[in-house]
Design a protein around this motif. Sequence first.
Motif, short mmCIF file in Angstrom:
data_model
loop_
_atom_site.label_atom_id
_atom_site.label_comp_id
_atom_site.label_asym_id
_atom_site.label_seq_id
_atom_site.Cartn_x
_atom_site.Cartn_y
_atom_site.Cartn_z
N THR A 63 0.85 -1.19 0.00
CA THR A 63 0.00 0.00 0.00
C THR A 63 0.88 1.24 0.00
O THR A 63 2.09 1.15 0.28
N ARG A 64 0.27 2.37 -0.28
CA ARG A 64 1.02 3.63 -0.25
C ARG A 64 1.62 3.86 1.14
O ARG A 64 2.76 4.29 1.28
N GLU A 65 0.86 3.53 2.20
CA GLU A 65 1.34 3.72 3.56
C GLU A 65 2.55 2.83 3.85
O GLU A 65 3.50 3.25 4.51
N GLU A 66 2.50 1.59 3.38
CA GLU A 66 3.64 0.69 3.59
C GLU A 66 4.88 1.20 2.87
O GLU A 66 5.99 1.09 3.39
N VAL A 67 4.69 1.76 1.69
CA VAL A 67 5.82 2.30 0.95
C VAL A 67 6.40 3.49 1.71
O VAL A 67 7.62 3.61 1.88
N LEU A 68 5.54 4.39 2.20
CA LEU A 68 6.00 5.57 2.92
C LEU A 68 6.72 5.21 4.22
O LEU A 68 7.66 5.88 4.63
N ARG A 85 11.99 -10.34 -15.47
CA ARG A 85 10.92 -9.39 -15.77
C ARG A 85 9.84 -9.47 -14.71
O ARG A 85 9.47 -10.56 -14.26
N TYR A 86 9.35 -8.30 -14.32
CA TYR A 86 8.21 -8.21 -13.41
C TYR A 86 7.10 -7.43 -14.09
O TYR A 86 7.36 -6.41 -14.73
N LEU A 87 5.88 -7.92 -13.95
CA LEU A 87 4.72 -7.16 -14.40
C LEU A 87 4.30 -6.24 -13.26
O LEU A 87 4.26 -6.66 -12.11
N VAL A 88 4.00 -5.00 -13.58
CA VAL A 88 3.69 -4.00 -12.57
C VAL A 88 2.22 -3.60 -12.68
O VAL A 88 1.72 -3.30 -13.76
N PHE A 89 1.56 -3.59 -11.53
CA PHE A 89 0.15 -3.19 -11.45
C PHE A 89 0.04 -2.07 -10.43
O PHE A 89 0.79 -2.03 -9.45
N ARG A 90 -0.93 -1.19 -10.64
CA ARG A 90 -1.07 -0.03 -9.75
C ARG A 90 -2.55 0.26 -9.52
O ARG A 90 -3.35 0.25 -10.45
N LYS A 91 -2.89 0.56 -8.28
CA LYS A 91 -4.24 1.00 -7.94
C LYS A 91 -4.19 2.50 -7.76
O LYS A 91 -3.34 3.01 -7.02
N THR A 92 -5.12 3.22 -8.41
CA THR A 92 -5.07 4.68 -8.36
C THR A 92 -6.31 5.32 -7.79
O THR A 92 -6.35 6.53 -7.61
N ALA A 115 12.05 -4.11 -8.17
CA ALA A 115 10.98 -3.91 -9.16
C ALA A 115 10.05 -2.79 -8.71
O ALA A 115 9.63 -1.95 -9.51
N LEU A 116 9.74 -2.76 -7.42
CA LEU A 116 8.90 -1.69 -6.89
C LEU A 116 9.56 -0.34 -7.06
O LEU A 116 8.93 0.63 -7.50
N GLN A 117 10.84 -0.26 -6.72
CA GLN A 117 11.56 1.01 -6.86
C GLN A 117 11.57 1.48 -8.31
O GLN A 117 11.36 2.65 -8.60
N GLN A 118 11.82 0.57 -9.22
CA GLN A 118 11.82 0.93 -10.65
C GLN A 118 10.43 1.38 -11.10
O GLN A 118 10.28 2.32 -11.86
N ALA A 119 9.42 0.68 -10.61
CA ALA A 119 8.04 1.03 -10.97
C ALA A 119 7.70 2.43 -10.48
O ALA A 119 7.10 3.23 -11.21
N GLN A 120 8.10 2.74 -9.24
CA GLN A 120 7.82 4.07 -8.69
C GLN A 120 8.53 5.16 -9.49
O GLN A 120 8.00 6.26 -9.66
N ALA A 121 9.73 4.87 -9.98
CA ALA A 121 10.48 5.86 -10.75
C ALA A 121 9.96 5.99 -12.18
O ALA A 121 10.01 7.06 -12.77
N THR A 124 5.09 7.44 -13.20
CA THR A 124 4.86 8.59 -12.32
C THR A 124 3.70 9.47 -12.76
O THR A 124 3.51 10.54 -12.22
N ASP A 125 2.92 9.03 -13.74
CA ASP A 125 1.86 9.88 -14.27
C ASP A 125 0.72 10.12 -13.30
O ASP A 125 -0.02 11.08 -13.45
N THR A 126 0.55 9.27 -12.30
CA THR A 126 -0.50 9.46 -11.30
C THR A 126 -0.07 8.82 -9.99
O THR A 126 0.79 7.93 -9.97
N GLU A 127 -0.69 9.27 -8.91
CA GLU A 127 -0.32 8.75 -7.59
C GLU A 127 -0.86 7.33 -7.41
O GLU A 127 -1.98 7.03 -7.81
#
Length: 189
Positions: A63-68, A85-92, A115-121, A124-127
């Motif tokens: 979750t966003r809180e866990e990342v923070l 390779r990792y597939l990346v999914f995001r809830k917005t 993979a998470l760090q790369q995905a966050q970087a 970045t188009d939406t939170e």
Amino acid sequence: MDTQWPRWEVFKQDTPHKPHQAVGSVHAADPEHALLTARNVFARRPQAVSMWVARAEDVYAWTREEVLEGLATAKADTGLGAACRYLVFRKTTHKRSMTFVDYVGEVEATSPEEALQQAQARFTDTEALAWWVVPADKVYQSDPSQETVESWFAPAREKTYKQQQFYATVGSHISKHKVGRGVEDDECC
């Protein structure tokens, strides 16, 4: 002793131009069983062209809180070794009642945390309210051939649905309420 089949997360693609979305989960013995069960459960309505499944234990989610709070690095396994390779999914959004986590792309990393760090970087188009990363080799996909797509998903397009007014109601027949529009109750039968 746990006697349940493993849980599989299901990702459904509504049309060729939309992303795969996490739509729920099923319990199944193997990937083929999971795909068939997922199709029977989640593709009974129109607008499906593809399905993916992945065992729930292969989905790394934060979750966003866990990342923070930095819990993302403490929670996941480490030491997978070679990059994969990792597939990346995001809830917005929380707007919809179901948990829709959209596929946004792929990254290559040596661990889920990387993979998470790369995905966050990269995305970045939406939170993000939540991130999921899944090793690509742990995601099983329905056959993309046109023949399979037609046999799996086309029957749902032809399916009709009853509107609420077509279901039986408890009470008096509608003709009793249509005075002056046809046969009166006294004249009937």
